[in-house]
Design a protein around this motif. Structure first.
Motif, PDB file in Angstrom:
ATOM      1  N   PRO A  26       0.786  -1.231   0.000  1.00  0.00           N
ATOM      2  CA  PRO A  26       0.000   0.000   0.000  1.00  0.00           C
ATOM      3  C   PRO A  26       0.817   1.279   0.000  1.00  0.00           C
ATOM      4  O   PRO A  26       0.369   2.285  -0.555  1.00  0.00           O
ATOM      5  N   VAL A  27       2.009   1.239   0.568  1.00  0.00           N
ATOM      6  CA  VAL A  27       2.839   2.451   0.564  1.00  0.00           C
ATOM      7  C   VAL A  27       3.128   2.902  -0.863  1.00  0.00           C
ATOM      8  O   VAL A  27       3.326   4.083  -1.123  1.00  0.00           O
ATOM      9  N   PHE A  29       1.166   3.361  -3.096  1.00  0.00           N
ATOM     10  CA  PHE A  29       0.163   4.261  -3.619  1.00  0.00           C
ATOM     11  C   PHE A  29       0.383   5.719  -3.267  1.00  0.00           C
ATOM     12  O   PHE A  29      -0.207   6.594  -3.892  1.00  0.00           O
ATOM     13  N   GLU A  30       1.255   5.964  -2.294  1.00  0.00           N
ATOM     14  CA  GLU A  30       1.615   7.370  -2.077  1.00  0.00           C
ATOM     15  C   GLU A  30       2.228   7.913  -3.367  1.00  0.00           C
ATOM     16  O   GLU A  30       1.932   9.020  -3.801  1.00  0.00           O
ATOM     17  N   ASN A  33      -0.253   7.620  -6.536  1.00  0.00           N
ATOM     18  CA  ASN A  33      -1.228   8.724  -6.459  1.00  0.00           C
ATOM     19  C   ASN A  33      -0.580  10.045  -6.856  1.00  0.00           C
ATOM     20  O   ASN A  33      -1.200  10.890  -7.495  1.00  0.00           O
ATOM     21  N   GLU A  34       0.673  10.200  -6.460  1.00  0.00           N
ATOM     22  CA  GLU A  34       1.401  11.425  -6.806  1.00  0.00           C
ATOM     23  C   GLU A  34       1.555  11.533  -8.321  1.00  0.00           C
ATOM     24  O   GLU A  34       1.371  12.595  -8.912  1.00  0.00           O
TER      25      GLU A  34
ATOM     26  N   THR B  11     -10.905   8.991  -4.349  1.00  0.00           N
ATOM     27  CA  THR B  11     -10.258   8.592  -5.604  1.00  0.00           C
ATOM     28  C   THR B  11      -8.808   8.182  -5.362  1.00  0.00           C
ATOM     29  O   THR B  11      -8.140   7.703  -6.276  1.00  0.00           O
ATOM     30  N   ARG B  12      -8.318   8.393  -4.146  1.00  0.00           N
ATOM     31  CA  ARG B  12      -6.975   7.960  -3.793  1.00  0.00           C
ATOM     32  C   ARG B  12      -7.002   6.774  -2.823  1.00  0.00           C
ATOM     33  O   ARG B  12      -6.005   6.096  -2.654  1.00  0.00           O
ATOM     34  N   ILE B  14      -7.378   3.254  -1.189  1.00  0.00           N
ATOM     35  CA  ILE B  14      -7.182   1.902  -1.719  1.00  0.00           C
ATOM     36  C   ILE B  14      -7.822   0.848  -0.831  1.00  0.00           C
ATOM     37  O   ILE B  14      -7.576  -0.336  -1.004  1.00  0.00           O
ATOM     38  N   CYS B  16      -7.275  -0.046   2.189  1.00  0.00           N
ATOM     39  CA  CYS B  16      -6.388  -0.897   2.971  1.00  0.00           C
ATOM     40  C   CYS B  16      -6.896  -1.044   4.402  1.00  0.00           C
ATOM     41  O   CYS B  16      -6.583  -2.006   5.070  1.00  0.00           O
ATOM     42  N   PRO B 154      -1.433   5.084   4.173  1.00  0.00           N
ATOM     43  CA  PRO B 154      -0.213   4.948   3.374  1.00  0.00           C
ATOM     44  C   PRO B 154      -0.333   5.594   1.999  1.00  0.00           C
ATOM     45  O   PRO B 154       0.671   5.905   1.377  1.00  0.00           O
ATOM     46  N   ALA B 155      -1.548   5.768   1.505  1.00  0.00           N
ATOM     47  CA  ALA B 155      -1.736   6.286   0.150  1.00  0.00           C
ATOM     48  C   ALA B 155      -1.922   7.800   0.142  1.00  0.00           C
ATOM     49  O   ALA B 155      -2.202   8.368  -0.908  1.00  0.00           O
ATOM     50  N   GLN B 156      -1.754   8.416   1.299  1.00  0.00           N
ATOM     51  CA  GLN B 156      -1.981   9.865   1.411  1.00  0.00           C
ATOM     52  C   GLN B 156      -3.367  10.224   0.887  1.00  0.00           C
ATOM     53  O   GLN B 156      -3.557  11.234   0.210  1.00  0.00           O
TER      54      GLN B 156
END
Lengths: 788, 213
Positions: A26-27, A29-30, A33-34, B11-12, B14, B16, B154-156
């Motif tokens: 999952p990390v 996706f930071e 997403n950026e 939309t961001r 996930i 988790c 984690p996906a901000q």
């Protein structure tokens, strides 16, 4: 991974195939997403709409096991587009940095001519002489820079994939033609200079009988588009578990020692071994870095045998066990050898293969036949408890099992190697329970005791053990081991700076050459946590942990510049030749650009270029679509149903599509961590997903009378599972060659131990492997499904 | 003191569920006993032990299937129905705009539970039982930290900051999504109930997510 996770933010288009980073990394996706925030497109290719696919700009359903058909179609599209619009692509990259212009033996023929086979086929494997390159009198490979010679790799590639047109792709994969073409258009746009496409893959790509060829197909596409070595590009293989990177690097695989191949029985001397494994480059423009192998191998022997490794005894070469190239030492062979009583004892280091291994029932039956087993673990697992699993009588199992309580990662110090090659030191933050010990402590005790016993009692080849330089004391210090892995200058006693300082004369030692630099006289480089990025490219970090090799974050980075050392993409440079030196990331070797006498970018290959024509693989120099071992359809492309060198251990367990018409795959969920040894003991995670389940389409569920939440039985010749049916719109039937084909997916985390128990999905997978790396085909096999 | 808020971007996200777990861990809530009812979503709703969760929906339109996630938790409304309903003024807004129940004043009448338009209040059916809901991790905020859910993402997909800034950020995100072809993208929470302190960027109209307008 060829790039750090941070670099995904620089991508213009991210293609995810056979992976689900939203759930499992999952990390990531930071950064994904950026990239999306900056306008990048996310393409996700998967048999169902996964969590990652929920974020995709473009989702393509793909029948499990048909990656090559899809990638082959994209490759064909790109090859045609390169000829129509060459300015949209980086032809210099293709000609200078890959083997696309190399001329191949005119006797070479491929599946287009040979009904699915390559030239040189014999039942014992391919004779690859017709796959070799043409050479001139001096032994240099013949090259056609115009790439028009019909015998050059580029033209052979075109011919090979000419059969992969959109209708064929749709018929085989089930991916609708319009979606397939949209992928082609979108992803091929990253072939422009200044654009970058990243491919992310994982076990969905590799765990097939043609898994290595799957990866080769991703690689070929990236090379045609000039996407390797550049920022925002790359080929990122996601590790399945935090410890596998380090395990692989340390050579915990048959046939491999740390950083070097394991000697074979035909290597009757150190000299003969080095002669066989050290590649020789004819091309003066090829750095051929592995030419240094003797320094690494001998330094390894010095690390292992210390003073007992000297010039006059070939540095202890004869202490090393040698293997036979025809013997199979991989996991399934090991299980079969246990079943046959050949292997009598097993040291199992925190591995729960009773859940994660293929054909799980057979794995347990193998352990039933052992005389003894030692296993260290932090919880009871299906492997520690195999001897009293449901359905067996413990009184009939004679294996003596020693269960040693282990410390988990937070209870001890050590390093972890991430997917992107960052070695990061971890500290102990809490004491472990009672007598639990680290694996380092346990193995130290075992080895020290073996050494003592062999010294007292002798035994066959006992010098292999007695002469080991093994002096970690009673309480081994992981720092001492890390330093040994880093290596020493034995003349001064000082830690080696890095592997460029290693020698083959016995004056240096090193436990793993490409980790050298991790712990130097400056200190533990892995413990650094400086978040300052590189000024040239903010995705690159040199002072956070230690990125092997040598701090190089983006590998093959000499392909990110032209022959003059100027980046193809000046807005996202990786390295840049300015004022007679390289700035940016650590370059792949310090030599100047090629135009100033430097060398070709793929320095780990003898030819210095990347391989589109992969004549080193056992099963073909080009990827070709074959069906998985078990498939509901015939191969639409050729008469060769399966990959010809498919490794089948139990042919009698093959499931035909009449009785078993449903394709089954396996994957993971965010709350389930691999074999569930930890996750299924944690109430917060169990709450998220308490029970094993199988995902299926509404259409399949309707056809067998299943409602969402009902229990179903999924079964085949290897075993069966009883689970909750998760009926979902996210799985849709495939139309394969006009026939409706269903696929189901089962998360493989469950077993009979822990707080949350359930049936083991791997009861259904088989002992069938890819001949190159022997990974099992756990991602595509057949089952039948019925209401429980 | 500035009004603060959480911006959640569907939309961001996930799914988790790190937020779900972090909330429990920080607030010492228990893991519930759940069953697999045929979904990845669990527990099925908020409860005494679940103050924050991710909802999942599969929407099929024409030939396209979307898997939508959104955050379900107290929205910390400006016009808080729960606060209006409370007969003893046990519910108040902090200076930053978050809606908190004062357990010392609460008499456990349960009126707030009935009035919440989002049904986020959870209460044991017992005399005097105090309702439970997200308290915006006010003790973390007091230390200059972000709420546990935001910190864990984690996906901000979750951001904590000044409400005005987040509204601007949210609008920009919606603009980008619309320019990218999604005309249904919207920002939920700017004006609803006087303005919510948990804002959500959604890829579909709020009704699709079961959110009232």
């Amino acid at each position: 991974m060829t790039q750090p996770w941070t670099d995904a933010a620089n991508s213009d288009c991210i293609l995810v195939i056979g992976a689900n980073p939203a759930s499992n990394h999952p990390v990531a996706f930071e950064y994904i997403n950026e990239a999306k925030k900056k306008g990048a497109k996310l393409i996700v290719i998967d048999p169902r709409i996964s969590e990652t696919a929920s974020k995709a700009d473009l989702f393509a359903p793909l029948r499990s096991g048909t990656d090559i058909a899809l990638l082959g179609g994209i490759i064909k599209y790109v090859l045609n587009d390169i000829e129509k619009y060459p300015d949209n692509y980086n032809l210099t990259y293709l000609k200078e940095y890959t083997n696309a212009p190399f001329l191949v033996n005119p006797d070479f023929k491929g599946p287009a001519d040979l009904e699915g086979l390559f030239s040189g086929y014999t039942e014992d494997g391919y004779d690859r002489s017709s796959w070799q390159f043409q050479t001139d009198a001096a032994g240099n490979i013949k090259i056609d820079k115009s790439m028009s010679d019909p015998e050059c790799v580029f033209q052979l590639l075109k011919k090979h994939f000419s059969r992969y047109n959109p209708e064929v792709v749709e018929n085989i994969t089930g991916t609708p033609k319009e979606i397939f073409l949209e992928i082609c258009r979108t992803y091929s746009a990253t072939g422009q200079k200044g654009k970058a496409g990243l491919i992310i893959f994982s076990m969905g790509g590799t765990q097939h009988t043609h898994g290595c060829q799957n990866v080769s197909s991703y690689n070929i596409l990236q090379l045609l588009l000039g996407n390797l070595g550049i920022s925002g590009g790359g080929l990122n293989a996601l590790r399945g578990i935090g410890t596998v990177g380090g395990s692989v690097d340390m050579g915990l695989y048959p046939g491999v020692f740390p950083g070097c191949p394991q000697p074979l029985d035909i290597d009757t001397s150190l000299e003969k071994y080095l002669e066989r494994v050290v590649p020789v480059a004819k091309d003066s423009k090829s750095l051929n870095w592995l030419n240094n192998m003797s320094k690494y191998f001998i330094s390894l022997l010095k690390a292992w045998y210390g003073k007992a490794a000297q010039k006059d005894n070939m540095f202890g070469y004869h202490y090393l066990p040698k293997i036979n190239v025809n013997e199979d030492y991989t996991m399934i062979a090991m299980a079969e050898a246990m079943k046959a009583g050949v292997i009598k004892g097993l040291l199992c280091w925190g591995q729960n293969w009773a859940v994660s291994g293929p054909n799980a029932n057979a794995i347990c039956e193998a352990m039933d036949n052992l005389e003894w087993m030692v296993i260290d673990e932090i919880f009871h697992t299906e492997t520690t408890d195999f001897w009293h699993r449901p359905g067996v009588n413990p009184a009939e199992i004679n294996t003596e099992v020693f269960l040693l309580p282990a410390l988990n990662g937070l209870e001890k110090e050590g390093s972890v190697s991430s997917s992107h090659r960052w070695l990061q030191w971890r500290w102990k933050i809490v004491d472990g329970p009672q007598e639990a010990r680290s694996e380092l402590w346990i193995i130290n005790k075992i080895a020290a005791k073996l050494k003592q016993l062999y010294a007292q009692e002798g035994g066959p080849s006992c010098e292999s053990i007695t002469n080991l330089a093994w002096d970690y004391g009673d309480t081994p210090d992981p720092h001492q081991v890390a330093k040994e892995v880093n290596g020493y200058d034995l003349t001064t006693g000082k830690l080696a700076d890095d592997f460029t300082k290693l020698k083959n004369d016995g004056t240096t030692s090193c436990g793993l050459w490409f980790y050298s630099g991790q712990y130097t006289e400056k200190g533990n480089m892995m413990a650094r946590r400086d978040p300052t990025p590189n000024p040239l490219n903010a995705a690159v970090y040199h002072n956070w942990g230690y990125c092997w090799p040598l701090g190089r974050n983006i590998i093959y980075n000499r392909a990110s510049v032209d022959l003059n050392g100027i980046p193809w993409d000046k807005e996202h440079p990786v390295i840049w030749w300015k004022n007679g030196e390289w700035i940016g990331d650590v370059p792949d070797g310090p030599a100047p650009p090629m135009a100033e006498g430097g060398y070709k970018p793929f320095i780990m290959k003898p030819d210095g270029v990347a391989k589109i024509f992969t004549n080193g693989l056992a099963d073909g120099p080009f990827p070709e679509h074959y069906e998985p071992w078990e498939s509901p359809v015939e191969n639409q492309l050729s008469r060769q149903q399966n990959t010809p060198l498919i490794k089948v251990y139990r042919p009698e367990e093959w499931c035909d599509s009449e009785q078993y018409p449903i394709i089954c795959t396996m994957y993971r969920i965010p709350s389930g961590w691999n074999s569930g040894a930890m996750a299924r003991n944690l109430p917060f995670l169990i709450e998220l997903q308490p029970e094993a389940f199988v995902e299926m389409s509404e259409e399949l569920a309707d056809s067998i009378g299943i409602a969402n939440g009902d229990r179903v039985i999924v079964e085949n010749k290897r075993g069966s599972v009883n689970m909750v049916a998760m009926v979902t719109k996210r799985f849709m039937p495939f139309i394969i060659a006009g026939k409706r084909v269903h696929q189901v997916g089962i998360p493989w985390h469950w077993g009979h131990t822990g707080l949350s128990t359930g049936d083991t999905a791997n009861n259904l997978s088989s002992f069938t492997c890819d001949v190159n790396m022997m990974q099992p085909e756990q991602k595509a096999f057949l089952v039948k499904v019925r209401k429980a | 003191m500035a009004q603060m808020a959480i911006l959640y971007d569907a939309t961001r996200c996930i799914s988790c569920r790190a937020c779900q777990v972090a909330c429990k861990q920080w607030n010492d809530l228990e893991g519930e006993t759940t069953s697999n009812w045929g979904s990845h979503e669990n527990p099925r709703d908020l409860s005494l032990n679940t103050w924050c969760k991710i909802e999942m929906r599969e929407i099929k339109r024409d030939n396209r299937v979307d898997w939508l996630f959104n955050l379900r938790s107290c929205f910390h409304c400006t016009d808080a129905y729960c606060k209006d309903a409370c007969p003893v003024e046990a519910i108040y807004h902090t200076a930053q705009g978050f809606v908190i129940i004062d357990h010392n004043k609460c008499i456990g009448c349960g009126l707030c539970v009935k009035k919440c338009p989002f049904s986020v209040m959870q209460r044991r059916k017992a005399k005097g039982a105090v309702p439970q809901k997200c308290n915006a991790c006010i003790f973390r905020l007091a230390e200059g930290e972000t709420p546990a859910c935001v910190k864990s993402c984690p996906a901000q997909a979750m951001v904590f900051g000044k409400r005005d800034d987040l509204i601007k950020d949210g609008r920009e995100r919606v603009q980008r999504l619309r320019e990218g072809g999604n005309q249904s993208a919207c920002l939920y929470g700017e004006r609803e109930h006087g303005g919510l302190h948990v804002l959500q960027v959604l890829s579909n109209a709020p009704e699709v997510y079961g959110l009232i307008i």
